[in-house]
Write a protein that holds these residues in place. Structure first.
Motif, PDB file in Angstrom:
ATOM      1  N   LEU A   1       0.807  -1.223   0.000  1.00  0.00           N
ATOM      2  CA  LEU A   1       0.000   0.000   0.000  1.00  0.00           C
ATOM      3  C   LEU A   1       0.839   1.271   0.000  1.00  0.00           C
ATOM      4  N   MET A   2       2.139   1.166   0.207  1.00  0.00           N
ATOM      5  CA  MET A   2       2.941   2.381   0.361  1.00  0.00           C
ATOM      6  C   MET A   2       3.057   3.156  -0.942  1.00  0.00           C
ATOM      7  N   ASP A   3       3.208   4.449  -0.776  1.00  0.00           N
ATOM      8  CA  ASP A   3       3.327   5.405  -1.877  1.00  0.00           C
ATOM      9  C   ASP A   3       4.796   5.787  -1.998  1.00  0.00           C
ATOM     10  N   PHE A   4       5.277   5.955  -3.233  1.00  0.00           N
ATOM     11  CA  PHE A   4       6.693   6.288  -3.435  1.00  0.00           C
ATOM     12  C   PHE A   4       6.923   7.777  -3.675  1.00  0.00           C
ATOM     13  N   GLU A   5       5.832   8.529  -3.840  1.00  0.00           N
ATOM     14  CA  GLU A   5       5.956   9.959  -4.093  1.00  0.00           C
ATOM     15  C   GLU A   5       6.037  10.703  -2.763  1.00  0.00           C
ATOM     16  N   MET A   6       7.165  11.319  -2.447  1.00  0.00           N
ATOM     17  CA  MET A   6       7.355  12.027  -1.178  1.00  0.00           C
ATOM     18  C   MET A   6       8.479  13.032  -1.326  1.00  0.00           C
ATOM     19  N   VAL A   7       8.553  13.955  -0.376  1.00  0.00           N
ATOM     20  CA  VAL A   7       9.570  15.005  -0.390  1.00  0.00           C
ATOM     21  C   VAL A   7      10.553  14.718   0.736  1.00  0.00           C
ATOM     22  N   THR A   8      11.849  14.626   0.388  1.00  0.00           N
ATOM     23  CA  THR A   8      12.890  14.387   1.383  1.00  0.00           C
ATOM     24  C   THR A   8      13.824  15.599   1.456  1.00  0.00           C
ATOM     25  N   ILE A   9      14.336  15.843   2.655  1.00  0.00           N
ATOM     26  CA  ILE A   9      15.255  16.966   2.887  1.00  0.00           C
ATOM     27  C   ILE A   9      16.374  16.497   3.816  1.00  0.00           C
ATOM     28  N   ARG A  10      17.396  17.338   3.977  1.00  0.00           N
ATOM     29  CA  ARG A  10      18.508  17.048   4.886  1.00  0.00           C
ATOM     30  C   ARG A  10      18.304  17.809   6.190  1.00  0.00           C
ATOM     31  N   GLU A  11      18.933  17.303   7.246  1.00  0.00           N
ATOM     32  CA  GLU A  11      18.764  17.926   8.558  1.00  0.00           C
ATOM     33  C   GLU A  11      19.704  19.097   8.788  1.00  0.00           C
ATOM     34  N   ASP A  12      20.732  19.250   7.939  1.00  0.00           N
ATOM     35  CA  ASP A  12      21.739  20.292   8.170  1.00  0.00           C
ATOM     36  C   ASP A  12      21.510  21.534   7.318  1.00  0.00           C
ATOM     37  N   VAL A  13      20.274  21.733   6.841  1.00  0.00           N
ATOM     38  CA  VAL A  13      19.967  22.938   6.062  1.00  0.00           C
ATOM     39  C   VAL A  13      18.969  23.778   6.853  1.00  0.00           C
ATOM     40  N   SER A  14      18.853  25.040   6.466  1.00  0.00           N
ATOM     41  CA  SER A  14      17.929  25.938   7.166  1.00  0.00           C
ATOM     42  C   SER A  14      16.517  25.790   6.616  1.00  0.00           C
TER      43      SER A  14
ATOM     44  N   THR B   1       0.530  15.623   1.609  1.00  0.00           N
ATOM     45  CA  THR B   1       1.824  15.963   2.191  1.00  0.00           C
ATOM     46  C   THR B   1       1.614  16.888   3.385  1.00  0.00           C
ATOM     47  N   ASP B   2       1.693  16.332   4.574  1.00  0.00           N
ATOM     48  CA  ASP B   2       1.605  17.146   5.786  1.00  0.00           C
ATOM     49  C   ASP B   2       2.946  17.237   6.493  1.00  0.00           C
ATOM     50  N   LYS B   3       3.919  16.457   5.978  1.00  0.00           N
ATOM     51  CA  LYS B   3       5.251  16.469   6.579  1.00  0.00           C
ATOM     52  C   LYS B   3       6.298  16.125   5.528  1.00  0.00           C
ATOM     53  N   LEU B   4       7.515  16.606   5.756  1.00  0.00           N
ATOM     54  CA  LEU B   4       8.658  16.288   4.912  1.00  0.00           C
ATOM     55  C   LEU B   4       9.528  15.291   5.658  1.00  0.00           C
ATOM     56  N   PHE B   5      10.162  14.395   4.912  1.00  0.00           N
ATOM     57  CA  PHE B   5      10.958  13.342   5.539  1.00  0.00           C
ATOM     58  C   PHE B   5      12.431  13.717   5.518  1.00  0.00           C
ATOM     59  N   VAL B   6      13.042  13.717   6.689  1.00  0.00           N
ATOM     60  CA  VAL B   6      14.438  14.107   6.843  1.00  0.00           C
ATOM     61  C   VAL B   6      15.304  12.855   6.774  1.00  0.00           C
TER      62      VAL B   6
ATOM     63  N   LEU C   1      16.223   7.335   7.473  1.00  0.00           N
ATOM     64  CA  LEU C   1      15.293   8.311   8.057  1.00  0.00           C
ATOM     65  C   LEU C   1      15.836   8.837   9.385  1.00  0.00           C
ATOM     66  N   LYS C   2      15.925  10.172   9.500  1.00  0.00           N
ATOM     67  CA  LYS C   2      16.388  10.801  10.746  1.00  0.00           C
ATOM     68  C   LYS C   2      15.252  11.459  11.519  1.00  0.00           C
ATOM     69  N   GLY C   3      14.170  11.784  10.836  1.00  0.00           N
ATOM     70  CA  GLY C   3      13.034  12.424  11.482  1.00  0.00           C
ATOM     71  C   GLY C   3      12.068  12.962  10.446  1.00  0.00           C
ATOM     72  N   VAL C   4      11.072  13.699  10.897  1.00  0.00           N
ATOM     73  CA  VAL C   4      10.112  14.327   9.984  1.00  0.00           C
ATOM     74  C   VAL C   4       9.932  15.792  10.373  1.00  0.00           C
ATOM     75  N   LEU C   5       9.681  16.610   9.367  1.00  0.00           N
ATOM     76  CA  LEU C   5       9.421  18.038   9.587  1.00  0.00           C
ATOM     77  C   LEU C   5       8.014  18.332   9.100  1.00  0.00           C
ATOM     78  N   SER C   6       7.114  18.649  10.009  1.00  0.00           N
ATOM     79  CA  SER C   6       5.733  18.937   9.615  1.00  0.00           C
ATOM     80  C   SER C   6       5.670  20.287   8.903  1.00  0.00           C
ATOM     81  N   ILE C   7       4.760  20.410   7.965  1.00  0.00           N
ATOM     82  CA  ILE C   7       4.571  21.671   7.243  1.00  0.00           C
ATOM     83  C   ILE C   7       4.220  22.790   8.219  1.00  0.00           C
TER      84      ILE C   7
END
Length: 480
Positions: free
Chosen positions: A170-183, A201-206, A213-219
């Motif tokens: 059931l998982m979706d492959f479309e997602m937004v990923t970011i790094r933890e060391d950026v502003s 998309t209610d959160k971005l994946f870090v 996966l290091k964490g998530v950043l909510s919008i």
């Protein structure tokens, strides 16, 4: 929200269905009238009327959401359904195929040429293709896989490698990923460059540079915090996550429990491989609910309400055969007491009451137990407590309602002993129904079957045969 507002979406959907049906009927009526008329320009007039009517119907369909079109297709007989399906624009085929039920989708795919199926499938994401792959012709699937790029092909194969009830399917492959060391400012600029965000998309994946996966950043946190802050300062480092081989229904319960909209899916090394979204979870819960209702009635699979007679017969015959056997057993129980019934005809009038109330009580117990199992509230440690509780409920109900029917029996037949037998039989049958209402679904689960499968049929068989035997047996002992 007022009651009128709550009903409005359903009423408007019914209105849309009524409008489409009316347009279809008008189209056929006008076509029939023009076809009967004779004249030198009959073919031209008939063609013009045909195009005008179809254009009006197509405009109506174009204005509807894909989910609404799917609802309308499911609510129409096969001939009308296929007529409407031919009017749907080709670029919407894929969305609608994903929205309709499995049984209806089968009829639509059977009406499509291979190139039409291929065109519709090309518009789908990898997870959506995996959902449909088992229902598509094998040569179409092979040709479709050849048209995908390497990443898409790998995603489809990955989704197909999991069982239908697993998170990975059931998982979706479309997602937004970011790094933890950026502003946060960098993240905002990055999002603005995207054409659009994936749905829900209610959160971005870090993730780190290895994709772990290091964490998530909510919008919400992204928007309300100082843009100069680093992602690591704002992100949630312990998000709810799932593994692809976990049970999808457990994930759906977690979505409900934690009010999730999306959640990451990670492999055994913690690497982000996909995400789950609320729309998939809602669909899963609805399908599970529908499946449970069908299983309780002994139906093997979802049935198109407008399916052919033969297909419906094939879906329903198995448990009807079981029911026939159990009904014959109940009749043989009655046959054992033919002499008692001949001597006291009142028994024939009263015994269906005992069996019927027992069946209703047993179905209530089974429904509660199956629901508790679905919520993982039943374990080996609390089974005996559940049985004692259900037996207690049955004992009180039996004494109360058995007493009521006993008084009625006394009033009708002027026999206090018959009233006592009715009360005793009612109480004993309700106790039997409660015991079997717990044991039947638990036994089915223990042997690896769906606890709801045919449970209603089985409990009815037990309470019918048991009720007749208890009532007629007590009557033979104490009344004759």
């Amino acid at each position: 929200m007022t009651e009128a507002e709550a009903k409005k979406p359903q009423e408007s959907l019914q209105d849309r269905l009524a409008q489409v049906v009316e347009l279809l009927q008008r189209h056929r009526l006008v076509e029939d009238l023009t076809h009967r008329q004779e004249g030198p320009h009959q073919d031209r007039v008939e063609g013009l009327v045909h195009r005008q009517n179809l254009a009006e119907l197509q405009r109506k369909l174009d204005d509807l959401h894909s989910a609404d079109v799917a609802y309308i297709l499911e609510a129409l007989p096969l001939e009308d359904r296929l007529a409407i399906w031919q009017l749907v624009k080709a670029d919407r085929d894929g969305d609608i195929l994903l929205e309709v039920s499995d049984a209806v989708r089968e009829t639509l795919l059977a009406d499509m040429e291979d190139h039409e199926i291929l065109a519709a499938a090309k518009e789908m994401d990898a997870d959506e293709l995996a959902d449909l792959a088992s229902e598509l012709p094998r040569d179409v699937v092979h040709e479709l896989m050849e048209t995908l790029d390497a990443q898409q092909r790998e995603r489809v194969r990955s989704a197909l490698s999991y069982e239908e009830e697993q998170v990975g399917a059931l998982m979706d492959f479309e997602m937004v990923t970011i790094r933890e060391d950026v502003s946060l400012e960098v993240v905002l600029r990055y999002l603005r460059r995207l054409k659009e965000l994936p749905g829900h998309t209610d959160k971005l994946f870090v993730v780190d540079y290895d994709g772990v996966l290091k964490g998530v950043l909510s919008i919400k946190r992204l928007l309300v915090n100082d843009p100069e802050k680093q992602v690591a300062e704002v992100m949630a480092s312990d998000p709810v996550s799932f593994h692809p081989d976990e049970d999808a229904y457990d994930a759906a319960q977690a979505f409900e429990r934690y009010d999730l909209i999306s959640a990451p899916v990670v492999d055994k090394n913690g690497k982000l491989i996909g995400r789950l979204t609320i729309d998939e979870m809602v669909d899963l819960i609805r399908e599970e609910s529908e499946s449970e209702v069908l299983n309780m009635a002994g139906l093997r699979e979802e049935e198109d309400i407008f399916a052919s007679v033969w297909k419906s017969v094939r879906n329903r015959w198995a448990w009807l055969a079981v029911n026939l056997v159990t009904a014959f057993m109940a009749s043989r129980v009655i046959g054992l007491f033919e002499g008692s019934i001949e001597k006291l005809v009142a028994l024939a009038a009263l015994m269906p009451i005992v069996a019927g109330i027992g069946g209703n009580s047993g179905n209530q117990t089974i429904t509660m137990i199956v629901r508790a199992m679905a919520l993982d509230q039943v374990s080996t440690g609390n089974t005996s407590r559940l049985i004692r509780k259900e037996l207690g409920v049955a004992l009180i109900n039996g004494l109360v309602w058995g007493g009521v029917i006993g008084i009625v029996a006394y009033g009708l037949y002027d026999s206090w002993s018959l009233g006592v037998v009715m009360t005793a039989a009612m109480t004993l049958n309700l106790l039997l129904a409660a015991l079997m209402g717990v044991l039947i679904p638990m036994t089915l689960m223990r042997i690896g079957r769906d606890p709801a499968m045919g449970a209603s049929v089985m409990i009815t068989a037990v309470t019918d045969s048991g009720g007749f035997f208890i009532f007629l047996g007590l009557a033979s002992l104490f009344l004759l």
